[in-house]
Design an enzyme around this catalytic site. Structure first.
Site, PDB file in Angstrom:
ATOM      1  N   GLU A 106      38.604  31.657  59.747  1.00 33.23           N
ATOM      2  CA  GLU A 106      39.701  30.999  60.474  1.00 33.23           C
ATOM      3  C   GLU A 106      39.913  31.634  61.846  1.00 33.23           C
ATOM      4  OE1 GLU A 106      41.927  29.712  56.308  1.00 33.23           O
ATOM      5  OE2 GLU A 106      42.892  31.198  57.594  1.00 33.23           O
ATOM      6  N   TYR A 149      41.090  22.225  57.997  1.00 36.67           N
ATOM      7  CA  TYR A 149      41.555  22.061  56.613  1.00 36.67           C
ATOM      8  C   TYR A 149      40.540  21.323  55.737  1.00 36.67           C
ATOM      9  CZ  TYR A 149      46.211  23.956  57.555  1.00 36.67           C
ATOM     10  OH  TYR A 149      47.263  24.790  57.843  1.00 36.67           O
ATOM     11  N   LYS A 159      53.265  26.755  62.695  1.00 35.95           N
ATOM     12  CA  LYS A 159      52.942  25.324  62.600  1.00 35.95           C
ATOM     13  C   LYS A 159      53.878  24.486  63.485  1.00 35.95           C
ATOM     14  CE  LYS A 159      50.963  25.684  57.945  1.00 35.95           C
ATOM     15  NZ  LYS A 159      50.949  25.099  56.570  1.00 35.95           N
ATOM     16  N   HIS A 196      51.076  29.380  58.521  1.00 37.54           N
ATOM     17  CA  HIS A 196      49.853  29.483  57.723  1.00 37.54           C
ATOM     18  C   HIS A 196      49.507  30.954  57.569  1.00 37.54           C
ATOM     19  CE1 HIS A 196      45.677  28.832  56.443  1.00 37.54           C
ATOM     20  NE2 HIS A 196      45.364  29.809  57.273  1.00 37.54           N
ATOM     21  N   ASN A 211      55.802  23.729  56.366  1.00 39.73           N
ATOM     22  CA  ASN A 211      56.228  25.038  55.865  1.00 39.73           C
ATOM     23  C   ASN A 211      56.040  26.177  56.882  1.00 39.73           C
ATOM     24  OD1 ASN A 211      53.499  25.188  55.692  1.00 39.73           O
ATOM     25  ND2 ASN A 211      53.395  25.460  53.470  1.00 39.73           N
TER      26      ASN A 211
HETATM   27  P1  GDP Z   1      49.137  27.765  51.519  1.00 40.85           P
HETATM   28  O1  GDP Z   1      47.904  28.602  51.338  1.00 40.85           O
HETATM   29  O2  GDP Z   1      50.387  28.415  50.977  1.00 40.85           O
HETATM   30  O3  GDP Z   1      49.321  27.315  52.953  1.00 40.85           O
HETATM   31  O4  GDP Z   1      48.950  26.445  50.637  1.00 40.85           O
HETATM   32  P2  GDP Z   1      47.691  25.525  50.302  1.00 40.85           P
HETATM   33  O5  GDP Z   1      46.407  26.179  50.712  1.00 40.85           O
HETATM   34  O6  GDP Z   1      47.830  25.077  48.883  1.00 40.85           O
HETATM   35  O7  GDP Z   1      47.922  24.224  51.202  1.00 40.85           O
HETATM   36  C1  GDP Z   1      47.648  24.242  52.587  1.00 40.85           C
HETATM   37  C2  GDP Z   1      48.752  23.525  53.309  1.00 40.85           C
HETATM   38  O8  GDP Z   1      48.761  22.154  52.906  1.00 40.85           O
HETATM   39  C3  GDP Z   1      50.177  24.007  52.985  1.00 40.85           C
HETATM   40  O9  GDP Z   1      50.559  25.140  53.707  1.00 40.85           O
HETATM   41  C4  GDP Z   1      51.005  22.793  53.363  1.00 40.85           C
HETATM   42  O10 GDP Z   1      51.217  22.707  54.774  1.00 40.85           O
HETATM   43  C5  GDP Z   1      50.094  21.659  52.920  1.00 40.85           C
HETATM   44  N1  GDP Z   1      50.446  21.198  51.567  1.00 40.85           N
HETATM   45  C6  GDP Z   1      50.248  21.836  50.380  1.00 40.85           C
HETATM   46  N2  GDP Z   1      50.716  21.095  49.343  1.00 40.85           N
HETATM   47  C7  GDP Z   1      51.213  19.954  49.888  1.00 40.85           C
HETATM   48  C8  GDP Z   1      51.837  18.785  49.355  1.00 40.85           C
HETATM   49  O11 GDP Z   1      52.029  18.645  48.138  1.00 40.85           O
HETATM   50  N3  GDP Z   1      52.228  17.815  50.258  1.00 40.85           N
HETATM   51  C9  GDP Z   1      52.019  17.940  51.601  1.00 40.85           C
HETATM   52  N4  GDP Z   1      52.428  16.957  52.421  1.00 40.85           N
HETATM   53  N5  GDP Z   1      51.432  19.033  52.146  1.00 40.85           N
HETATM   54  C10 GDP Z   1      51.035  20.023  51.313  1.00 40.85           C
END
Ligand code: GDP
Length: 139
Positions: free
Chosen positions: A128, A51, A11, A117, A114
């Site tokens: 994807e 997304y 990222k 992905h 973070n």
């Molecule tokens: P992943 O599968 O571990 O990547 O997590 P998710 O599918 O739940 O979320 C997708 C992406 O959205 C995450 O990797 C983060 O970059 C972002 N994200 C998730 N939760 C949050 C949040 O509470 N705040 C913000 N700003 N970004 C978030």
């Protein structure tokens, strides 16, 4: 039977911090083979489409802004049990909860920014990968 491919992005936060090299090393040292890779830059439109499943989540706008804030590395990776093993390698979404030795523990700075992905299912890995690569770009 589990599929053997997953999709990843390094990222914009990790690219800005100059961590492409060490993160790719962690992936290949963990046994993932690179099937496709490109250095590219999502705009708000393409980040929003990628997304789209999170459209109703409160952080969607922030996520799209962040993912279009700079270049990324997109890749398709191959390994037995790729999706599950790669999720273990990257660690929890929130780096504060990520295990030692995971990519997010080492390189992520917050739940939003973070570093990497990783697909959450075989079905999404295919969707994807197809979002970024055509069949002449996958080896
Ligand atoms: P992943 O599968 O571990 O990547 O997590 P998710 O599918 O739940 O979320 C997708 C992406 O959205 C995450 O990797 C983060 O970059 C972002 N994200 C998730 N939760 C949050 C949040 O509470 N705040 C913000 N700003 N970004 C978030």
């Amino acid at each position: 039977m589990a599929n053997n491919i997953t999709f990843t992005m390094i990222k914009p936060d990790a690219v800005r911090a100059n961590n492409i090299g060490p993160i790719l090393s962690m992936m290949t040292e963990a046994g993932f083979r690179i099937k496709a890779m490109k250095y590219t830059h999502l705009n708000k439109d393409t980040a929003g489409k990628f997304y789209e499943v999170h459209k109703e989540r409160p952080f969607y706008g922030e996520l799209v802004d962040f993912m279009s804030s700079g270049p990324i590395v997109a890749a398709i990776l191959e390994k037995d049990n790729a999706v599950e093993d790669f999720r273990k390698l990257i660690g929890s979404t929130n780096p504060a909860e990520a295990d030692e030795g995971t990519i997010r523990k080492q390189y992520a700075t917050s739940i939003g920014e973070n570093a990497v992905h990783g697909s959450d299912s075989d079905e999404n890995a295919k969707i994807e990968g197809d979002f970024f690569f055509n069949n002449l770009e996958v080896f």
